[in-house]
Design an enzyme around this catalytic site. Structure first.
Site, PDB file in Angstrom:
ATOM      1  N   ASN A   1     -17.626  -1.613   6.682  1.00  0.00           N
ATOM      2  CA  ASN A   1     -16.900  -2.124   5.520  1.00  0.00           C
ATOM      3  C   ASN A   1     -16.709  -3.634   5.708  1.00  0.00           C
ATOM      4  OD1 ASN A   1     -15.195  -2.675   3.410  1.00  0.00           O
ATOM      5  ND2 ASN A   1     -13.422  -1.601   4.266  1.00  0.00           N
TER       6      ASN A   1
ATOM      7  N   GLY B   1      -7.060  -3.637  10.796  1.00  0.00           N
ATOM      8  CA  GLY B   1      -7.107  -5.077  11.025  1.00  0.00           C
ATOM      9  C   GLY B   1      -6.039  -5.592  11.969  1.00  0.00           C
TER      10      GLY B   1
ATOM     11  N   GLU C   1      -6.356  -1.525   1.136  1.00  0.00           N
ATOM     12  CA  GLU C   1      -6.253  -2.903   0.632  1.00  0.00           C
ATOM     13  C   GLU C   1      -6.301  -2.922  -0.887  1.00  0.00           C
ATOM     14  OE1 GLU C   1      -9.337  -4.493   3.118  1.00  0.00           O
ATOM     15  OE2 GLU C   1      -8.020  -4.241   4.843  1.00  0.00           O
TER      16      GLU C   1
ATOM     17  N   SER D   1      -9.121  -0.533  13.247  1.00  0.00           N
ATOM     18  CA  SER D   1      -9.350  -1.242  14.509  1.00  0.00           C
ATOM     19  C   SER D   1     -10.333  -0.530  15.441  1.00  0.00           C
ATOM     20  CB  SER D   1      -8.017  -1.518  15.216  1.00  0.00           C
ATOM     21  OG  SER D   1      -7.205  -2.361  14.423  1.00  0.00           O
TER      22      SER D   1
ATOM     23  N   GLU E   1      -7.408   6.540   7.453  1.00  0.00           N
ATOM     24  CA  GLU E   1      -7.169   5.162   7.877  1.00  0.00           C
ATOM     25  C   GLU E   1      -5.677   4.865   7.839  1.00  0.00           C
ATOM     26  OE1 GLU E   1     -10.824   2.495   7.471  1.00  0.00           O
ATOM     27  OE2 GLU E   1      -9.766   2.426   5.575  1.00  0.00           O
TER      28      GLU E   1
ATOM     29  N   LYS F   1     -15.702  -5.775   3.637  1.00  0.00           N
ATOM     30  CA  LYS F   1     -14.592  -6.350   2.845  1.00  0.00           C
ATOM     31  C   LYS F   1     -15.077  -7.605   2.105  1.00  0.00           C
ATOM     32  CE  LYS F   1     -11.491  -4.174   6.049  1.00  0.00           C
ATOM     33  NZ  LYS F   1     -10.142  -4.050   6.566  1.00  0.00           N
TER      34      LYS F   1
ATOM     35  N   HIS G   1      -9.322   2.534  -0.808  1.00  0.00           N
ATOM     36  CA  HIS G   1      -9.020   1.795   0.427  1.00  0.00           C
ATOM     37  C   HIS G   1      -7.609   1.215   0.322  1.00  0.00           C
ATOM     38  CE1 HIS G   1      -9.066  -1.193   3.581  1.00  0.00           C
ATOM     39  NE2 HIS G   1     -10.083  -0.542   4.108  1.00  0.00           N
TER      40      HIS G   1
HETATM   41  P1  PGA Z   1     -10.624  -2.636  10.651  1.00  0.00           P
HETATM   42  O1  PGA Z   1     -10.724  -2.154   9.118  1.00  0.00           O
HETATM   43  O2  PGA Z   1     -11.741  -1.940  11.398  1.00  0.00           O
HETATM   44  O3  PGA Z   1     -10.822  -4.130  10.601  1.00  0.00           O
HETATM   45  O4  PGA Z   1      -9.293  -2.239  11.146  1.00  0.00           O
HETATM   46  C1  PGA Z   1     -11.032  -0.831   8.789  1.00  0.00           C
HETATM   47  C2  PGA Z   1     -11.029  -0.669   7.300  1.00  0.00           C
HETATM   48  O5  PGA Z   1     -10.263  -1.345   6.625  1.00  0.00           O
HETATM   49  O6  PGA Z   1     -11.800   0.134   6.752  1.00  0.00           O
END
Ligand code: PGA
Length: 250
Positions: A9, A169, A96, A209, A163, A11, A94
């Site tokens: 992903n 993140g 976000e 992460s 998640e 982003k 997601h």
């Molecule tokens: P991350 O993000 O691996 O940077 O924690 C995962 C995600 O948002 O799908």
């Protein structure tokens, strides 16, 4: 043995097509186990470029899709457009999008239905917001509301990504035991809705992460079918390590 699914992903990264091309060529140039389904979810504007440069082995995902098929929806991209671009998957819900872009559970429900209708595979992202939140309440509500109105035959195409928002993140990944129990809980919720036959085959991924150093802890679990990877998917060496970790489950 079931394939492990690894989704990159990206982003809102990278900032230009040259960098996108560099990353995808770096991934496509590797030899990976055929036990791994490798999926890249770049920003919309790179989908076509990635498709032309990733080879047949790598699949494409979009990070979002509008709920309507066509029409007066300024700024939206439809599932049908994504299908016509040879996308196989769409990430829906997601965190976000939920918490930064204000996506509601009602919108997520409409989007999931649109993705199913187009014949693509939705990757439904769910997870509790805080580490002390009631995970049973959060996952039950998110899974139920997203799937309301979808039939059992469509559920056969669903992928769910667990998640936990606090792990995204932050560098603070979940423990593999907790992620596994969340994956089992998600299957139980889907089982209660559609029957245990559908639930037992439901792929559930972990995201939050994930890195080359911890990927195996999660992907190595029998009840976790892969990983949704954010930050580390933009770091070539790190990401290659993750894909290799998934391949060692043969
Ligand atoms: P991350 O993000 O691996 O940077 O924690 C995962 C995600 O948002 O799908």
């Amino acid at each position: 043995m079931e394939k492990k699914i690894i989704i990159a992903n990206w982003k809102m990264n990278p900032q230009n097509a040259e960098e996108a091309l560099r990353i995808v060529k770096g991934i496509a140039g590797q030899r990976f186990s055929n036990n791994v389904e490798l999926v890249i979810a770049p920003p919309f504007i790179y989908l076509d470029l990635i498709k032309k440069n990733c080879g047949k082995e790598i699949k494409l995902a979009a990070q979002n899709a509008g709920w309507a098929e066509r029409g007066a929806y300024t700024g939206e991209i439809s599932s049908l457009m994504l299908k016509n671009l040879s996308c196989d998957y769409v990430i829906i819900g997601h965190s976000e999008r939920r918490y930064k872009m204000g996506e509601t559970e009602e919108m997520i429900n409409l989007k999931i239905k649109a993705v199913f209708k187009t014949g693509l595979t939705p990757i439904l992202a769910v997870g509790e917001k805080g580490q002390n939140d009631d995970i049973i309440e959060a996952l039950t509500r998110q899974v139920k509301s997203a799937l309301e109105g979808s039939g059992a035959s469509e559920i056969g195409r669903l992928i769910v990504a667990y998640e936990p928002v606090w792990a995204i993140g932050t560098g603070l990944s979940d423990t593999s035991d907790h992620a596994l129990s969340a994956a089992l809980l998600i299957r139980k919720i889907v089982g209660n809705l559609y029957g245990s036959d559908w639930a037992k085959d439901l792929p559930v991924l972990y995201g939050g992460s994930v890195s080359g150093d911890n990927a195996r802890d999660f992907i190595g679990q029998n009840g976790i079918n892969g990983a949704l990877v954010g930050g580390a998917s933009l770091e070539l060496d790190n990401f290659i390590k993750i894909i290799k970790a998934a391949g060692t489950n043969e």
